[in-house]
Scaffold this motif. Structure first.
Motif, PDB file in Angstrom:
ATOM      1  N   PHE A 108     -23.047 -49.573  -2.253  1.00  0.00           N
ATOM      2  CA  PHE A 108     -21.979 -49.355  -1.457  1.00  0.00           C
ATOM      3  C   PHE A 108     -20.997 -50.243  -0.931  1.00  0.00           C
ATOM      4  O   PHE A 108     -19.964 -50.231  -0.366  1.00  0.00           O
TER       5      PHE A 108
ATOM      6  N   ARG B 295     -22.796 -40.355   0.807  1.00  0.00           N
ATOM      7  CA  ARG B 295     -23.403 -41.135   1.775  1.00  0.00           C
ATOM      8  C   ARG B 295     -24.363 -40.727   2.875  1.00  0.00           C
ATOM      9  O   ARG B 295     -25.412 -41.359   2.867  1.00  0.00           O
TER      10      ARG B 295
ATOM     11  N   PRO C 206     -26.317 -46.428   2.630  1.00  0.00           N
ATOM     12  CA  PRO C 206     -24.966 -47.239   3.106  1.00  0.00           C
ATOM     13  C   PRO C 206     -25.036 -47.719   4.456  1.00  0.00           C
ATOM     14  O   PRO C 206     -25.963 -47.136   5.390  1.00  0.00           O
TER      15      PRO C 206
ATOM     16  N   PRO D   2     -22.873 -42.728   8.643  1.00  0.00           N
ATOM     17  CA  PRO D   2     -22.509 -43.724   7.395  1.00  0.00           C
ATOM     18  C   PRO D   2     -21.144 -44.384   7.303  1.00  0.00           C
ATOM     19  O   PRO D   2     -20.309 -43.354   7.642  1.00  0.00           O
TER      20      PRO D   2
END
Length: 153
Positions: free
Chosen positions: A36, A59, A143, A150
């Motif tokens: 990420f 995510r 992430p 996220p």
């Protein structure tokens, strides 16, 4: 004399079962994980209306994959978390063609009658499950998050 082969078989069985636990640790494949820190959608992906839903599901799936719930339950939670992105995609598709949400067509995947909104939902559900399993299989890091959400959404 008969006891020796039985004991040997039991010992080999015990060793085999003990190796199963060790095998699990080698099943992780971190090469399938999304990084990420470096992942940014390309210009062509940014033009795809499915990109925000795909990014949201990835995510959230990576964030929730550590849950002890089944992958299916986690995927349902992911789709629920991504409902706003899915709703925006559905709303945008309603303006593209008259009656697009109600037009029946055959699904290219199943051959069953469907419509764009049903296909969007199936896409989100499929991606959510895939990313949950991917994150678990790779033992991937989630992430970064801020305030429980996220980042990058």
């Amino acid at each position: 004399m008969i006891r020796t082969p039985v004991i040997a078989v039991l010992a080999l069985t015990a060793l085999g079962l003990a190796a199963c636990g060790e095998h699990d640790a080698t099943m992780a494949n971190a090469k399938i994980c999304t990084d990420f820190k470096t992942a940014t959608p390309s210009a062509s992906a940014a033009a795809d209306p499915a990109t925000p839903v795909d990014e949201c599901t990835r995510r959230w799936a990576y964030s929730l994959a550590g849950s002890k719930d089944s992958a299916e339950v986690v995927a349902e939670a992911v789709v629920a978390a991504c409902a706003p992105a899915l709703s925006r995609w559905n709303q945008a598709s309603l303006g593209q063609a008259p009656g697009a949400s109600g037009d029946q067509a055959l699904s290219l995947r199943t051959g069953q009658p469907t419509n764009p909104l049903a296909e969007h939902s199936a896409f989100a559900e499929g991606r959510a499950l895939l990313y949950v399993v991917q994150a678990r299989a790779g033992r991937c890091k989630p992430p970064p998050a801020e305030n429980g959400v996220p980042t990058g959404l």
